[in-house]
Design an enzyme around this catalytic site. Structure first.
Site, mmCIF file in Angstrom:
data_model
loop_
_atom_site.group_PDB
_atom_site.id
_atom_site.type_symbol
_atom_site.label_atom_id
_atom_site.label_comp_id
_atom_site.label_asym_id
_atom_site.label_seq_id
_atom_site.Cartn_x
_atom_site.Cartn_y
_atom_site.Cartn_z
ATOM 1 N N ARG C 103 -30.747 -31.250 17.057
ATOM 2 C CA ARG C 103 -29.887 -30.353 16.265
ATOM 3 C C ARG C 103 -30.025 -28.890 16.704
ATOM 4 O O ARG C 103 -29.044 -28.158 16.786
ATOM 5 C CB ARG C 103 -30.220 -30.536 14.772
ATOM 6 C CG ARG C 103 -29.492 -29.666 13.763
ATOM 7 C CD ARG C 103 -27.974 -29.657 13.791
ATOM 8 N NE ARG C 103 -27.333 -30.893 14.044
ATOM 9 C CZ ARG C 103 -26.205 -31.000 14.740
ATOM 10 N NH1 ARG C 103 -25.590 -29.927 15.229
ATOM 11 N NH2 ARG C 103 -25.667 -32.176 14.966
ATOM 12 N N LYS C 138 -20.948 -6.976 16.573
ATOM 13 C CA LYS C 138 -20.704 -7.884 15.444
ATOM 14 C C LYS C 138 -21.203 -9.299 15.773
ATOM 15 O O LYS C 138 -20.429 -10.260 15.796
ATOM 16 C CB LYS C 138 -19.210 -7.877 15.106
ATOM 17 C CG LYS C 138 -18.753 -6.492 14.659
ATOM 18 C CD LYS C 138 -17.266 -6.389 14.391
ATOM 19 C CE LYS C 138 -16.930 -4.945 13.964
ATOM 20 N NZ LYS C 138 -15.479 -4.704 13.836
ATOM 21 N N LYS C 170 -18.502 7.335 15.527
ATOM 22 C CA LYS C 170 -17.433 6.763 14.714
ATOM 23 C C LYS C 170 -17.126 7.659 13.525
ATOM 24 O O LYS C 170 -17.832 8.628 13.257
ATOM 25 C CB LYS C 170 -17.863 5.387 14.195
ATOM 26 C CG LYS C 170 -18.201 4.389 15.292
ATOM 27 C CD LYS C 170 -18.246 3.004 14.688
ATOM 28 C CE LYS C 170 -18.453 1.963 15.766
ATOM 29 N NZ LYS C 170 -18.279 0.624 15.220
ATOM 30 N N GLU C 200 -14.666 7.545 18.883
ATOM 31 C CA GLU C 200 -13.552 6.813 18.300
ATOM 32 C C GLU C 200 -12.492 7.819 17.837
ATOM 33 O O GLU C 200 -12.837 8.809 17.183
ATOM 34 C CB GLU C 200 -14.148 6.050 17.106
ATOM 35 C CG GLU C 200 -13.265 5.257 16.231
ATOM 36 C CD GLU C 200 -14.104 4.590 15.120
ATOM 37 O OE1 GLU C 200 -14.901 3.681 15.411
ATOM 38 O OE2 GLU C 200 -13.961 5.018 13.956
ATOM 39 N N ASP C 221 -8.971 3.442 17.960
ATOM 40 C CA ASP C 221 -9.218 2.512 16.870
ATOM 41 C C ASP C 221 -7.931 2.173 16.125
ATOM 42 O O ASP C 221 -7.288 3.049 15.549
ATOM 43 C CB ASP C 221 -10.241 3.107 15.896
ATOM 44 C CG ASP C 221 -10.752 2.062 14.919
ATOM 45 O OD1 ASP C 221 -10.876 0.882 15.332
ATOM 46 O OD2 ASP C 221 -11.021 2.410 13.760
#
Lengths: 287, 287, 287, 287, 287, 287
Positions: C103, C138, C170, C200, C221
């Site tokens: 597994r 992410k 950002k 950004e 963005d």
């Protein structure tokens, strides 16, 4: 000098792996983008100054952690005094593995051999006296065992490893006791039968007191050589004496000549000049 | 200089706890047998020489690990240049906790402030030029982040942290490429768009090649100040230049005057003389 | 695609062992009670759909952790695009070891190959343009390196690994600066010479400002393809541009056609459909 | 749904700290160079789509690890179904701490809420039947406990956690036994008295055998809904039945209507679409 | 008896957390399904036999690890001899936290108090003689420090903690030396100045040899009380003597009366009968 | 009895390495100073009393951790009942490695074989009845898996490993429920379909209630043999019964004769008398 058994190296493995991880992190992007995955290489580790070697088994363990397939020929052993140009090791195998390991190996080998070489110079200064050069707990956090091992490679003797394997009563402890003699007796009552008690004195007139209170070793803190000689006379061989504080390559002989048994030197490990060792890597073909 | 947030210190906690554990092991037998469990004390940390401070938050974190009830007053901040006699911190609480933490605190504070102080001397030498003093990866295994932080406290600039956050192509890489220019192009193809490429050159005539091949920074390895000046002329401002190799407090100004942008110095972290800092502990009563 | 050296896998070992421990805990009670201790088996890992393979060395490392005596034949390498029915690996040895590892192996191989396969589909969409597909941060906590490695297997390019190896300013940072241009200049002053600055922007009219303030890369963005085209015109090749936000398999080509250099896609790693891979285990006799 | 006690979160701490370390490494260079050390901020976590919340205590624990001084207001609890625009949390404190934690928080919260939301859709489909939606061991390595917790937040039921807390005999085990019935009996002999035995069958005619051999639960692997209905008739309530394999949001109702007790779905955790959650950070002043 | 400072407990934290994790694993399913998340409780820890208490700070640390909000009232301190029915502690707080911690607390408290109680019985037997009861390295792996601490709580004295903080030359070492005297001299040459040397003898006629060779302590292995008396005469106070081997509650007094200084007893820690301590938990309301 | 696969031992490696580290710390100073680095030796492990062996694979793993070059001949397997004088193992290799490993090996082997031997005596007492001897969670913190493995070696059956793999509702849980029957139903609603529920009763009249409420197993806490017999009659085979509390070698047969299915005994692991096993080391020459 005493070698390390496999377990000693295994217990260091976490430290060495952390050292690699700190340098390599998520990957060596220079090597990855400039050296082919299947390229083979030979790394030659060479002394660029006269030095006493310390750390060869540590180099081997790092190589093994990086790539168990690397081959390591070791022409010298720890404790050897070598000349400029001496080859300390030849490692062959995957070139990328060699490049990734290079800095971690050098950082440790240069420091450890630096400690051994510096220790050796102190040991040389006191040659012919009974004084032994000993280290302190002023080591780099995380490298206590390696620092002390390197001192031994250089001919020094190891003092206690840490707070757990020997008693040394200092001023900062005495502040909480009515007298040095009282401190010694308090300690003796509570300690096991394999524990010796060393105590620090700052003035000649404390010396007799602590000897009579049963100190096993007395540390003369920041005594001049002249006062040290008087202390040796007073002690009269009843306890070993250790000199400490402000001792340099220049004045260490005067302390030794004064007749003390041990001379401890923090600089052996807290102010180490790294020795000059290079690692040259070249393409290599398996024969 | 940039401070550390709580997480930065938390990520160091394992290193600091290991440092304590290495020293304390199964217990501080001196303190346990000479200082009452309920005695309170005050520890004063004092500079015994002029120095640049680095490591105050690290001291605080060590205290917290040893005993969260200790109180720490901090009269100075990291980066401050202080005179002999300056009190760097006062810690109050359980005397046993102070004694157990003493050596670990001093070992780190003396090393970190030693690095900052040494860096400060280099920075002073190049004052008035555009050259910035930068560190290397020649740090003590396990203390990379603290060593580099101390360089910043002393006014130096940090080079890449490790093999993962910057590309520096050296001779040992070039051995596996047909030419420096080819190496740069190979690297560029495989690297992300936030990655700069620095490359080491050893001769003047390699300089133009690597600039044309697109190097972002060029490291002049073991150039004399005179050759460095010629290199600056050749580069003509197209790329920043970094001097490295054999640079000392004596000759660093000559390199700066030659017009380079960065001067990197391994000795900042590989051959650190610990600065002299004391910690005196005395009985204390809570008011 | 770049392979992993032994150290890269060793640094993953803790993660992989934790994965095994999480599944096996104090013991696999099904296997222990239904499969004889000395039974031998062969496990065949088979693709049940077309896919791009990623994770074969990870499978090998897991097998090694479970039982160093297992033998692993690897007919394919990472990065290969294979058809339904392709055998990805054959492992022989102690049957209990195979069952215990099953597994954990599948969970990683299905995810990593899922990422590579999805990445491959995006890469295919932009074929013939200069745009490169890049990943983001992410990823699944704990698997950053493996997730990014899988993106590379699928033909994507890796953006920065984490917060430490690249600057991306950002909106959430800009909230603490008077202007984007000011932010860039503040960052430049404090960052090392191997660090690039990406910033950004959300509106066309911010673009020129940040280019002039010295941004190394600009991230557009949530621009539409049409606005992206205008941005490409404005930038005029002075800095690379990266598109991000709301990009899907359906519209990715429009962004690539608009002329950007990089297209970053969070879904590559945050919404991965596992690919279908089976592992069949049967009794086996050593020849 | 059952909450977590402090110890449950503490046992996750290593996982969460590793997640932070993976992202932050030796330091967040963007934040460090663009946000003042003493700036305060407020982070608002907002749902950008309808979703079922899972992970709020995990967010709190991450904040605590990053900076114990952060304040976290939690308007919603795990398991709540919320609309687009709902504020899931407001965190105030040092701006740098908020920025450093942002991605780790979102990566976990988006995945966990993604699992809960997907589970909720399956649960909705089978409303009014006796069937319960259950998870599998097809989770992301390292996040088993969090993945399963999220399934419970979505209204699902947890199957065994790992290989250690329940027996499920599959084809790969049966390959080493003469018959399913024999396998069940072998297992029963060796297992403790709190252990239930589930066994996988692939054909209707195996069902009676395993029931008679004493299976506690039977898993119908890759049965059609029609065959499932027949299996339910054959079993006649003597053992609970679980459907597994190829079940989607489209056909899950058919399985539930066929009368099984449990329906297990690997996709709940192996192919999770992250839900859309934003975190906006703005300057903030302590009142 | 000497207390523990916060650091001593912190260094145990890994051990205690591992103990909890071993018992709780992915969660206490009984408590989770039978006790409401918000229920409060009070746990009373009660001695069900006369005993010497050891482990109260360890209980506190476990509670803290499980749930920092628990309140712990401690009516007794370690080292206290208490009667049946004595309340050793009252803990109030979240009921689930109490239930989860119960077994780990009892397992440690029953063992540690068992050691202290057994030690106390030996100490009582030798009352009025100069002999001190000491422990050995025959402790349970992982609990060395706690086992030895418990011996001290019972009035015993601690022998060396491990192989690193004291020398004890045994038969298995002597097999590699030409004579005991030779072994002592070899050891002395290589050991630091705070290290004492103890050596094991098996026959009366070895005793003088090792005393003359400079042994600091001599261990009489498996001597009868009568032979022990003769050994005491021969030693004549020149070195402390330790009896070891086959010593029981029945014959320990005979050894003490023979005049030895130390009597070491492996059974104190290798064959500990747990003492009977209960923990009753009941609902509770905060006042 | 069921053997361990390599992974089971690997998962124990951290525990075993910690045990070695606890004993060896920074180095075995006795061995280092009395046994030459290159000396070879043979260690013979010999039973000094009749016993049931448990722990041979653990010994092998410890040897491997200390020195992978050691050779280990194993004449017996775990679970064997052996006579006084039986050789349990012969290890050859570096003498220093043997000496360093000695105590850790003996501490574990004596405890584990002690558990197996004690279990064997209980099992013998109930021979011919259907009662099985089972263990409890009253194990030494850190050694749960090894303690339970040793019980199995002695012929006992393992109860649940921890709080996570089985439900046992005790008085301390019932304090938070209106009735035992209610507790069972509450638990059933929340638990997965592979979980059995055992519940403790203290009076005969509770027995029928819990059977009717659906308990899977009932534990008779502190029943006399006579009351146990009545309980067996009342249960009438509807659920298995387990006796617990105050059961000794003297009265265990009476409980077995009363007809219960399981008898659980805390003393198997909480009050283990170590069995007598020696390890003799002698010089040895490789042939």
């Amino acid at each position: 000098m005493n070698g390390m058994i496999p377990l000693d190296l295994r217990l260091l493995r976490g430290t060495l792996l952390a050292a690699l991880q700190e340098d390599v992190g998520p990957g060596d992007i220079t090597t990855r983008s400039t050296v082919p995955l299947d390229a083979l290489g030979m790394a030659k580790i060479v002394a660029k100054q006269p030095l006493i070697v310390a750390g060869i088994p540590v180099v081997a363990e790092i190589m093994h952690l990086v790539d168990p397939a690397l081959q390591f020929a070791r022409p010298v052993v720890d404790g050897a005094a070598v000349e400029t140009g001496t080859v300390l090791g030849e490692i062959t195998g995957r070139a990328r593995s060699l490049l990734v390991a290079e800095r971690t190996i050098l950082n440790l080998l240069q420091r450890m051999s630096g400690i051994a070489t510096l220790t050796g110079r102190y040991v040389e200064q006191v040659q012919g006296t009974k004084a032994r050069i000993v280290d302190t707990r002023k080591t780099v956090p995380g490298l206590r065992v390696l620092d002390k091992y390197a001192v031994a490679c250089g001919g020094g003797m190891n003092h206690r490893v840490g707070l757990f394997d020997g008693v040394l009563i200092k001023n900062n402890h005495l502040a909480f006791q009515s007298s040095p003699a009282h401190a010694i007796r308090a300690a003796r009552r509570q300690l096991g039968h394999l524990v010796k008690i060393e105590i620090e004195v700052h003035y000649l007139d404390e010396l007799l007191d602590v000897i009579e209170a049963g100190a096993d070793v007395v540390l003369l803190d920041n005594f001049t050589p002249e006062l040290t000689r008087q202390a040796v006379d007073i002690a009269g061989g009843r306890v070993p004496l250790e000199s400490s504080g402000g001792i340099t390559l220049e004045n260490v002989r005067a302390y030794a000549d004064a007749g003390v048994d041990y001379i401890s030197i923090g600089a052996l490990t807290h102010s180490v000049p790294a020795v000059d060792i290079h690692m040259r890597i070249a393409p290599w073909t398996e024969r």
